[in-house]
Design a protein around this motif. Structure first.
Motif, short mmCIF file in Angstrom:
data_model
loop_
_atom_site.label_atom_id
_atom_site.label_comp_id
_atom_site.label_asym_id
_atom_site.label_seq_id
_atom_site.Cartn_x
_atom_site.Cartn_y
_atom_site.Cartn_z
N THR A 150 0.84 -1.18 0.00
CA THR A 150 0.00 0.00 0.00
C THR A 150 0.88 1.24 0.00
OG1 THR A 150 -1.67 -1.18 1.28
CG2 THR A 150 -1.83 1.22 1.22
N VAL A 151 0.66 2.12 -0.95
CA VAL A 151 1.40 3.37 -1.01
C VAL A 151 0.52 4.46 -0.42
CG1 VAL A 151 2.50 5.04 -2.52
CG2 VAL A 151 2.62 2.59 -3.05
N VAL A 152 1.06 5.17 0.55
CA VAL A 152 0.32 6.24 1.22
C VAL A 152 1.04 7.55 0.97
CG1 VAL A 152 -0.52 7.10 3.43
CG2 VAL A 152 -0.44 4.64 3.01
N ALA A 153 0.33 8.49 0.39
CA ALA A 153 0.90 9.82 0.17
C ALA A 153 0.69 10.67 1.42
CB ALA A 153 0.26 10.48 -1.03
N ILE A 154 1.75 11.28 1.90
CA ILE A 154 1.63 12.11 3.10
C ILE A 154 1.88 13.56 2.73
CG2 ILE A 154 2.62 12.60 5.36
CD1 ILE A 154 3.29 9.64 5.56
#
Length: 63
Positions: free
Chosen positions: A59-63
């Motif tokens: 899972t790629v999470v943009a912060i």
């Protein structure tokens, strides 16, 4: 079987499914570097589990 599998290390969810597999077990680890093999080895020793497979969900999470 679902209740029994929930006691294994890291198991957070167990689903009954149709198709190629009968059950999907979601195991959440603290990092991507933790080995999954101890969990699948442990589950593979349970009567009724013939071929435990492992898959990685990224899972790629943009912060």
């Amino acid at each position: 079987m679902k209740g029994y599998l929930s006691v294994f290390t890291g198991v957070s969810e167990v689903y009954s499914v149709n198709g190629t597999f009968d059950l999907v077990v979601i195991v959440k680890l603290n990092s991507g570097e933790e080995p999954v093999s101890p969990v699948t080895d442990e589950m593979g020793s349970v009567a009724g589990i013939a071929r435990p497979w492992s898959h990685l969900i990224v899972t790629v999470v943009a912060i």
